[in-house]
Scaffold this motif. Structure first.
Motif, PDB file in Angstrom:
ATOM      1  N   PRO A   1      -6.027 -20.437  -7.354  1.00 28.05           N
ATOM      2  CA  PRO A   1      -5.713 -21.490  -6.495  1.00 28.05           C
ATOM      3  C   PRO A   1      -5.869 -23.037  -7.032  1.00 28.05           C
ATOM      4  CG  PRO A   1      -7.836 -20.722  -6.051  1.00 28.05           C
ATOM      5  CD  PRO A   1      -7.581 -19.704  -6.920  1.00 28.05           C
TER       6      PRO A   1
ATOM      7  N   LEU B   1      -4.671 -23.968 -10.387  1.00 29.40           N
ATOM      8  CA  LEU B   1      -3.660 -24.098 -11.194  1.00 29.40           C
ATOM      9  C   LEU B   1      -2.463 -24.153 -10.774  1.00 29.40           C
ATOM     10  CD1 LEU B   1      -4.951 -22.082 -14.271  1.00 29.40           C
ATOM     11  CD2 LEU B   1      -5.363 -24.205 -13.833  1.00 29.40           C
ATOM     12  N   PRO B   2      -1.352 -25.270 -10.995  1.00 28.43           N
ATOM     13  CA  PRO B   2      -0.158 -24.946 -10.563  1.00 28.43           C
ATOM     14  C   PRO B   2       0.351 -23.660 -10.850  1.00 28.43           C
ATOM     15  CG  PRO B   2      -0.543 -26.978 -11.816  1.00 28.43           C
ATOM     16  CD  PRO B   2      -1.705 -26.150 -11.993  1.00 28.43           C
TER      17      PRO B   2
ATOM     18  N   ARG C   1       5.539 -26.862 -10.247  1.00 28.88           N
ATOM     19  CA  ARG C   1       4.514 -27.963 -10.298  1.00 28.88           C
ATOM     20  C   ARG C   1       3.423 -27.836  -9.155  1.00 28.88           C
ATOM     21  NH1 ARG C   1       6.672 -31.105 -14.538  1.00 28.88           N
ATOM     22  NH2 ARG C   1       8.866 -30.829 -14.271  1.00 28.88           N
TER      23      ARG C   1
ATOM     24  N   TYR D   1       0.983 -26.136  -6.113  1.00 33.84           N
ATOM     25  CA  TYR D   1      -0.098 -25.106  -6.176  1.00 33.84           C
ATOM     26  C   TYR D   1       0.015 -24.022  -5.375  1.00 33.84           C
ATOM     27  CZ  TYR D   1      -2.707 -28.524  -9.052  1.00 33.84           C
ATOM     28  OH  TYR D   1      -3.208 -29.153 -10.024  1.00 33.84           O
TER      29      TYR D   1
ATOM     30  N   HIS E   1      -1.236 -22.922  -2.719  1.00 32.06           N
ATOM     31  CA  HIS E   1      -1.487 -22.762  -1.211  1.00 32.06           C
ATOM     32  C   HIS E   1      -0.202 -23.580  -0.760  1.00 32.06           C
ATOM     33  CE1 HIS E   1      -3.224 -26.671  -2.475  1.00 32.06           C
ATOM     34  NE2 HIS E   1      -2.525 -27.203  -1.243  1.00 32.06           N
ATOM     35  N   GLU E   2       0.575 -24.329  -1.699  1.00 32.73           N
ATOM     36  CA  GLU E   2       1.727 -24.916  -0.983  1.00 32.73           C
ATOM     37  C   GLU E   2       2.797 -23.938  -0.802  1.00 32.73           C
ATOM     38  OE1 GLU E   2       2.224 -29.057  -2.611  1.00 32.73           O
ATOM     39  OE2 GLU E   2       0.587 -28.187  -4.124  1.00 32.73           O
TER      40      GLU E   2
END
Lengths: 361, 370
Positions: free
Chosen positions: B115, B117-118, B159, B161, B163-164
């Motif tokens: 979670p 790190l990109p 780029r 993360y 959770h996005e």
């Protein structure tokens, strides 16, 4: 008009709104920011650090800037710069800012153009005015040999800041390394390190430090190292627990199956995820370290007289409490504020990194 | 269908067990199968029957108290090098194989990425783990991979993360990560279970396309027979740590021989579009510490029950755990009470193996829905 709105909606739907990158650090900061007492503590710590770094600019017997003999000199600034390793090297190479035996007080009279620190006394500079009450000349009074107490208090801040940062730095490195190894490798490594943690935790830390300090030279650097070597257990236990928890997460398995080695797993995948609960522990540890240093200096095992530290200032205030009771105010308030500030920041960090709270926007 | 040449992976008599406080759990108990280049083998069964333990054993991801007790996991190479046994390989050499020759996709995409790190960074990292390329090259390849698995605006998305991202997108990214090293074998452990149905179909399509492009073998683990029919070339049905039936996908669906397989198919609502209700299998998977004697499926087995009810099979009262229970003697075998374990796989037709003492072939038993 309706056409305009619909097209605006369409373009809006096509690109996601630009927003701040949601890093872990940023999320923590967002939570932290809502904590008023935490911000208060943080501002005290920043002020304290600023005071420590610029101590010669606030209290000292060198002017910040003066015009002498057709040249500008910045003696107090040079004092500050000399504390920063790289800068001092450059300054010493480039230009002799201060010549030998330069006594600013006599060389630069009051009529000369010079900018002086707020307190015009150095921390070690004695005057004939011993144990003076607080006055316009000496805001917090003087000690038994006539040294300005405010100057000593300001310069004592350097010790407190250094102790907090350096000793907890040592403790954090030790704790993360040992706790991380225990959590990741398990088995014998874990058993051995866990027993070591338990053994170190068995000793009352202050008395352990005291009994070590008896055997080695009482010196501020030794104090920092000894505090660091005894305060790592809490951090190690947190790190071990976090590594144990994270080790069994899917993303670690995913990293393993894509060919990552143990070092990469630990540094890239486990440590960044394990850090957030550590910050609070480190902040609390700093408060403890400041208190420990003050206690050691009070007992005479820390910073050695006449070098100023809040602990030994408190000691000399205690010794002269009958004659000059006001002496005790400065160092005790300083210690209280600093410890309080570190604890407030620790509290706020603990709340900010609490996953149960992080859900609220 | 391309002719099955040399197998890519041979699993021979694999035993994986977990030592617990209450006893030894035999999660995988003598499993053997082969996967051929470019083909998909599905491992099917209810939860807790040892599918995932088999996959983790192949990847050597079994941590203490678990251990791979016995067996061989032979990974063949594309050229004529001798096969390596993943069970006995050193950790260092294993690391060269993971990701490069065997990739893996996990069940829950939401927990399979770090979670903090990109997403792109993690894929680039796995590229750099098995190819000597610099950061920029790895990033470039990451964008290409993400584009290839159908992520829109990959350079911006990379780029972000985890959770996005949505679950389906992450699963695509994880597949990209798993195939980054162009593995010969991809292990997919229920890759669509956590996704909604439309996303499932897209992910399956993606896997099939990548398989065609790279010619990799896929070990597909699922409990969804619909997906099996869609994806698999061969199927192994597992029950309580053992393979109970092994056949190609057509045979399995048209002539299921093992009562368990038949029951699974009967539990699949509307499989043959007949307007009947799905038929649940009575009971549950046995506790791994208290497996039934003899055939592990017989307490739930319709065939066994029916044969006994018809009086065509002997029953006996056997004392067990201070209680006497009526069990079917013939599904325990032999009669003298000595447990010899369950039935082993035996061929009922070419390329069709069944572990049942009573079954002949699907038609003979005829477990039909009412």
């Amino acid at each position: 008009m309706p056409n305009n709105t619909s097209s605006a909606v369409e373009t809006g739907a096509n690109r996601t709104p630009r927003r701040r990158r949601e890093t872990q650090t940023y999320r923590t900061w967002r939570q932290f920011r809502r904590h008023r007492t935490g911000l208060f503590g943080l501002s005290i710590i920043f002020t304290l650090m600023l005071i420590a770094v610029s101590a010669p600019l606030i209290a000292g017997n060198q002017p910040i800037a003066c015009h002498f003999d057709g040249q500008w000199h910045f003696p107090a600034l040079v004092d500050v710069a000399n504390k920063i390793p790289f800068l001092s090297f450059v300054l010493n190479k480039s230009k002799p800012f201060r010549f030998a035996g330069f006594d600013a007080k006599t060389a630069v009279g009051d009529d000369e153009s010079a900018i002086w620190p707020v307190v015009r006394y150095g921390p070690l500079e004695t005057t004939s005015d011993g144990l003076a009450r607080p006055s316009r000349e000496h805001w917090l009074g003087t000690d038994e040999v006539g040294r300005d107490l405010l100057a000593r208090l300001v310069h004592g801040a350097v010790v407190s800041v250094k102790v907090g940062v350096v000793s907890m730095g040592i403790a954090a490195v030790l704790g993360v390394l040992l706790g991380g190894a225990a959590g990741y490798f398990g088995g014998w490594t874990d058993a051995l390190i866990s027993r070591l943690i338990e053994v170190v935790m068995c000793f009352p830390v202050f008395f352990l430090i005291l009994s070590i300090m008896v055997w080695i030279e009482p010196d501020i650097n030794n104090v920092m190292v000894v505090i660091g070597l005894t305060r790592w257990t809490g951090i190690a236990r947190y790190t071990r627990a976090e590594f144990l928890r994270l080790k069994s997460q899917d993303f670690v398995a995913a990293a393993v199956v894509s060919g990552a080695g143990p070092l990469r797993i630990m540094l890239r995948h486990l440590l960044p995820n394990a850090m957030s609960p550590l910050w609070g522990t480190i902040a609390f540890g700093m408060a403890q370290a400041v208190l420990t240093e003050a206690g050691l200096s009070w007992l005479g095992f820390g910073v050695q007289w006449p070098e100023p530290s809040w602990g030994n200032l408190l000691r000399s205030a205690f010794e002269h409490r009958g004659v000059a009771p006001a002496m005790i105010a400065g160092p005790s308030v300083a210690i209280l504020l600093t410890v309080l500030a570190y604890n407030l920041v620790g509290d706020a960090l603990r709340d900010a990194t609490d996953p149960k709270r992080a859900a609220t926007p | 269908m391309m002719p099955p040449d040399r197998p890519m992976l041979d699993v021979v008599d694999l035993h994986t067990r977990f030592r617990t406080g209450d006893g030894v759990v035999r999660a995988v108990d003598g499993v053997s199968f082969s996967i051929h280049r470019g083909q998909t083998l599905a491992l099917v069964g209810e939860s807790g029957c040892g599918k995932s333990a088999t996959a983790l054993s192949i990847m050597r991801l079994i941590d203490p108290p678990g251990e791979i007790a016995d067996g061989q996991i032979r990974l063949h190479s594309v050229d004529d090098n001798p096969p390596v046994d993943l069970r006995t390989l050193s950790e260092r050499r294993l690391r060269e194989i993971r990701g490069r020759r065997v990739g893996m996709v996990f069940q829950d995409p939401m927990t399979a990425l770090n979670p903090v790190l990109p997403v792109g960074g993690q894929i680039a990292e796995s590229i750099r783990a098995h190819r000597p390329v610099d950061r920029r090259r790895a990033w470039h390849d990451t964008i290409e991979l993400l584009d290839d698995v159908g992520i829109a605006a990959p350079d911006r998305r990379a780029r972000q993360y985890p959770h996005e991202w949505s679950g389906g997108m992450i699963q695509r990214a994880l597949i990209a990560m798993a195939v980054a090293g162009r593995p010969d074998l991809l292990i997919a452990d229920e890759p669509t279970t956590a996704l909604d149905v439309t996303t499932q179909a897209q992910i399956l399509e993606l896997l099939q396309r990548l398989q065609r492009e790279f010619g990799m073998a896929i070990l597909f683990i699922t409990h969804d027979l619909g997906i099996v029919a869609d994806m698999a070339d061969d199927v192994c049905v597992m029950y309580a740590g053992r393979i109970v039936e092994r056949a190609d996908v057509r045979t399995l669906f048209t002539q299921p021989a093992h009562p368990y397989t038949q029951a699974l198919l009967a539990a699949l609502a509307g499989f043959d579009r007949s307007p009947t209700r799905a038929e649940p299998i009575p009971g549950g998977v046995p506790h791994p510490l208290h497996l039934p004697d003899g055939c592990r499926f017989h307490p739930r087995c319709v065939l066994s029950r029916r044969l006994a009810a018809d009086g065509r099979r002997e029953t006996a009262v056997v004392p067990r755990d201070r209680e006497s229970v009526i069990v079917l003697r013939n599904c325990i075998r032999p009669v003298d009470g000595r447990d010899i374990g369950g039935p082993s796989l035996r061929p009922v037709a070419a390329g069709h193996d069944v572990a049942c003492w009573e079954a002949n072939d699907g038609a003979a038993i005829g477990i039909a829905r009412p």
